[in-house]
Design an enzyme around this catalytic site. Structure first.
Site, PDB file in Angstrom:
ATOM      1  N   CYS A 157      54.716   3.502  43.723  1.00  0.00           N
ATOM      2  CA  CYS A 157      55.832   2.914  44.490  1.00  0.00           C
ATOM      3  C   CYS A 157      56.887   3.939  44.885  1.00  0.00           C
ATOM      4  O   CYS A 157      57.714   3.674  45.754  1.00  0.00           O
ATOM      5  CB  CYS A 157      56.480   1.777  43.701  1.00  0.00           C
ATOM      6  SG  CYS A 157      55.412   0.343  43.562  1.00  0.00           S
TER       7      CYS A 157
HETATM    8  N1  COA Z   1      53.790 -19.433  37.195  1.00  0.00           N
HETATM    9  C1  COA Z   1      54.394 -20.134  36.223  1.00  0.00           C
HETATM   10  N2  COA Z   1      54.726 -19.603  35.027  1.00  0.00           N
HETATM   11  C2  COA Z   1      54.393 -18.316  34.817  1.00  0.00           C
HETATM   12  C3  COA Z   1      53.746 -17.524  35.797  1.00  0.00           C
HETATM   13  C4  COA Z   1      53.434 -18.136  37.024  1.00  0.00           C
HETATM   14  N3  COA Z   1      52.823 -17.476  37.996  1.00  0.00           N
HETATM   15  N4  COA Z   1      53.550 -16.309  35.304  1.00  0.00           N
HETATM   16  C5  COA Z   1      54.059 -16.293  34.074  1.00  0.00           C
HETATM   17  N5  COA Z   1      54.563 -17.511  33.761  1.00  0.00           N
HETATM   18  C6  COA Z   1      55.207 -17.928  32.512  1.00  0.00           C
HETATM   19  C7  COA Z   1      54.660 -17.179  31.324  1.00  0.00           C
HETATM   20  O1  COA Z   1      53.525 -17.853  30.811  1.00  0.00           O
HETATM   21  C8  COA Z   1      55.822 -17.157  30.365  1.00  0.00           C
HETATM   22  O2  COA Z   1      55.878 -18.385  29.677  1.00  0.00           O
HETATM   23  P1  COA Z   1      56.352 -18.451  28.128  1.00  0.00           P
HETATM   24  O3  COA Z   1      57.774 -17.955  28.155  1.00  0.00           O
HETATM   25  O4  COA Z   1      56.208 -19.889  27.832  1.00  0.00           O
HETATM   26  O5  COA Z   1      55.428 -17.530  27.405  1.00  0.00           O
HETATM   27  C9  COA Z   1      57.048 -17.126  31.266  1.00  0.00           C
HETATM   28  O6  COA Z   1      56.596 -17.581  32.556  1.00  0.00           O
HETATM   29  C10 COA Z   1      57.643 -15.723  31.405  1.00  0.00           C
HETATM   30  O7  COA Z   1      56.590 -14.840  31.788  1.00  0.00           O
HETATM   31  P2  COA Z   1      56.832 -13.294  32.000  1.00  0.00           P
HETATM   32  O8  COA Z   1      55.577 -12.689  32.582  1.00  0.00           O
HETATM   33  O9  COA Z   1      57.364 -12.689  30.762  1.00  0.00           O
HETATM   34  O10 COA Z   1      57.907 -13.399  33.190  1.00  0.00           O
HETATM   35  P3  COA Z   1      59.182 -12.551  33.592  1.00  0.00           P
HETATM   36  O11 COA Z   1      60.331 -13.479  33.647  1.00  0.00           O
HETATM   37  O12 COA Z   1      59.312 -11.255  32.864  1.00  0.00           O
HETATM   38  O13 COA Z   1      58.824 -12.168  35.117  1.00  0.00           O
HETATM   39  C11 COA Z   1      57.841 -10.410  36.401  1.00  0.00           C
HETATM   40  C12 COA Z   1      57.633 -11.538  35.415  1.00  0.00           C
HETATM   41  C13 COA Z   1      56.532  -9.631  36.530  1.00  0.00           C
HETATM   42  C14 COA Z   1      58.165 -11.016  37.778  1.00  0.00           C
HETATM   43  C15 COA Z   1      58.988  -9.506  35.958  1.00  0.00           C
HETATM   44  O14 COA Z   1      58.829  -9.139  34.605  1.00  0.00           O
HETATM   45  C16 COA Z   1      59.092  -8.243  36.778  1.00  0.00           C
HETATM   46  O15 COA Z   1      59.256  -8.281  37.969  1.00  0.00           O
HETATM   47  N6  COA Z   1      59.052  -7.061  36.146  1.00  0.00           N
HETATM   48  C17 COA Z   1      59.147  -5.804  36.818  1.00  0.00           C
HETATM   49  C18 COA Z   1      58.028  -5.652  37.731  1.00  0.00           C
HETATM   50  C19 COA Z   1      58.052  -4.356  38.495  1.00  0.00           C
HETATM   51  O16 COA Z   1      59.043  -3.903  38.961  1.00  0.00           O
HETATM   52  N7  COA Z   1      56.917  -3.764  38.654  1.00  0.00           N
HETATM   53  C20 COA Z   1      56.843  -2.587  39.385  1.00  0.00           C
HETATM   54  C21 COA Z   1      55.691  -2.648  40.254  1.00  0.00           C
HETATM   55  S1  COA Z   1      55.897  -1.346  41.370  1.00  0.00           S
END
Ligand code: COA
Length: 374
Positions: A157
């Site tokens: 990225c």
């Molecule tokens: N729909 C519904 N629920 C979902 C889901 C989806 N698609 N994906 C995950 N969940 C649920 C999980 O099961 C979890 O439930 P629990 O709390 O009961 O265990 C909850 O949502 C939180 O999941 P998590 O994956 O920890 O979510 P988050 O709030 O951390 O958000 C991201 C996820 C990936 C969007 C976020 O962490 C992020 O953007 N991180 C940085 C990513 C980044 O910059 N990457 C760089 C790439 S260049």
């Protein structure tokens, strides 16, 4: 005195098709229903874990993403395929990555009033190159009729800011006077559309940046006040696909050959890394937060950008101070901060200062401080 490097113009190619969260979730949930139905006995016996459905509300709240542009919509939404299907092209036809890069590049050249023949070098800086060689950048160079040299580079990225610094260094060192940096990103090819945690993250796009010596640049342009790059190894964003493991790139059996991440860890570790990089670089350049008119941050997650901009500006940033394009483009890897700059820089006045900042896998991060010149 070394030559000053500037950004003369940028260009943007956006695929016509877009997938909304509602369309994406409907297809994902159809796959989940089918999977749980097909594996009902094993799920009942406890040997296979049931899959959980995705949701539009979660996606928007967790990421800020509402839609994403893609080059191959129907197969992605077909719950029996869930991957782009891009026809292979004969060697005498331009490759799709070069094609979208050329479209963005032509726009940047047009915006600068620059003839392609005056460009000295092409750098293709992106996350996912579609082949080993010949370099995509050399194909772009040929398609545009550019002499000189070209090469590809990949810092995930952060590729665009690393490309800008490389181009600026060529100009400062006198190796080139006009360098085209292109960022074609067909992220849909490396995204695991069957992974609930990440199936919503990426979209496809191409951007182009024309970096030039100030004495040949058009008016207005953007003086590059400084660039700074940082990398720190991490396995928290990873894709193991490569030429040494030539299995099919999609499929439930091999999710490690597609994008995967520990999203929470990335969030926690990258926010301080990037804020510290920006603040350290800002101080070294003698700049102050109140003098920063706009932040064009990497577009991965709206909450991450909110935190980073607050740590830099000292207050919650408005949409005007830190614009987002995540709602319509999603994460487009290296192109994200360049789309934000391209779409949200025209209104700045001569003398205004801004920052392009990228971050991502590696970990990697790059800062490019700019000042608009009339
Ligand atoms: N729909 C519904 N629920 C979902 C889901 C989806 N698609 N994906 C995950 N969940 C649920 C999980 O099961 C979890 O439930 P629990 O709390 O009961 O265990 C909850 O949502 C939180 O999941 P998590 O994956 O920890 O979510 P988050 O709030 O951390 O958000 C991201 C996820 C990936 C969007 C976020 O962490 C992020 O953007 N991180 C940085 C990513 C980044 O910059 N990457 C760089 C790439 S260049």
């Amino acid at each position: 005195m070394p030559t000053t490097a500037v950004i003369s113009a940028t260009g943007l190619f956006t695929p016509a098709d877009s997938i909304t969260n509602a369309e994406l979730v409907e297809s994902f949930n159809a796959y989940v229903t089918q999977f749980n139905h097909d594996n009902a006995a094993a799920i009942e016996a406890g040997s296979v874990a049931a899959l959980s459905p995705s949701s539009v509300e979660f996606i928007e709240k967790a990421s800020g993403i509402k839609a994403r542009h893609v080059v191959s919509k129907a197969p992605i939404l077909d719950s029996a395929i869930m991957a782009p299907r891009i026809a292979e092209r004969p060697d005498d036809e331009i490759s799709i990555l070069a094609e979208i890069a050329v479209a963005a590049a032509r726009q940047a050249l047009g915006n600068a009033g620059r003839d392609a023949a005056d460009v000295d070098a092409v750098i293709c800086a992106c996350s996912n190159l579609q082949r080993a060689y010949p370099a995509i950048s050399i194909e772009v160079q040929a398609a545009l009729g550019i002499e000189g040299f070209a090469f590809d580079m990949n810092v995930a990225c952060s590729s665009a800011t690393f490309g800008i610094q490389t181009a600026a260094d060529f100009i400062r060192a006198g190796h080139a006077r006009s360098v085209l940096v292109v960022n074609p990103e067909i992220c849909s090819g490396h995204l695991n559309w069957r992974d609930r945690d990440s199936h919503f993250i990426f979209g496809d796009v191409a951007t182009a940046i024309l970096v030039e010596a100030s004495d040949i640049a058009p008016s207005p342009h953007w003086e590059i006040l400084g660039t700074r790059l940082k990398t720190e190894f991490s396995n928290n964003i990873r894709n193991n696909f490569g030429f040494l493991n030539r299995a099919a790139p999609e499929g439930i059996g091999q999710p490690d050959k597609l994008f995967r991440q520990e999203g929470r860890k990335v969030f926690k570790e990258v926010v301080p890394m990037v804020s510290n990089l920006i603040n350290g670089h800002m101080e070294a350049l003698g700049l102050h937060p109140e003098g920063l008119r706009r932040l064009w941050l990497h577009q991965a997650n709206a909450n991450m950008n909110r935190l980073i901009s607050a740590r830099v500006l000292g207050h919650e940033a408005s949409e005007d101070e830190s614009p987002t394009v995540l709602d319509t483009y999603a994460n487009t890897s290296s192109a994200g901060s360049i789309i934000a700059f391209h779409l949200h820089s025209q209104d700045l006045q001569a003398g205004d200062t801004g920052l392009i900042c990228s971050f991502g896998a590696g970990y990697s991060a790059g800062t490019v401080f700019l000042r608009k010149a009339a």
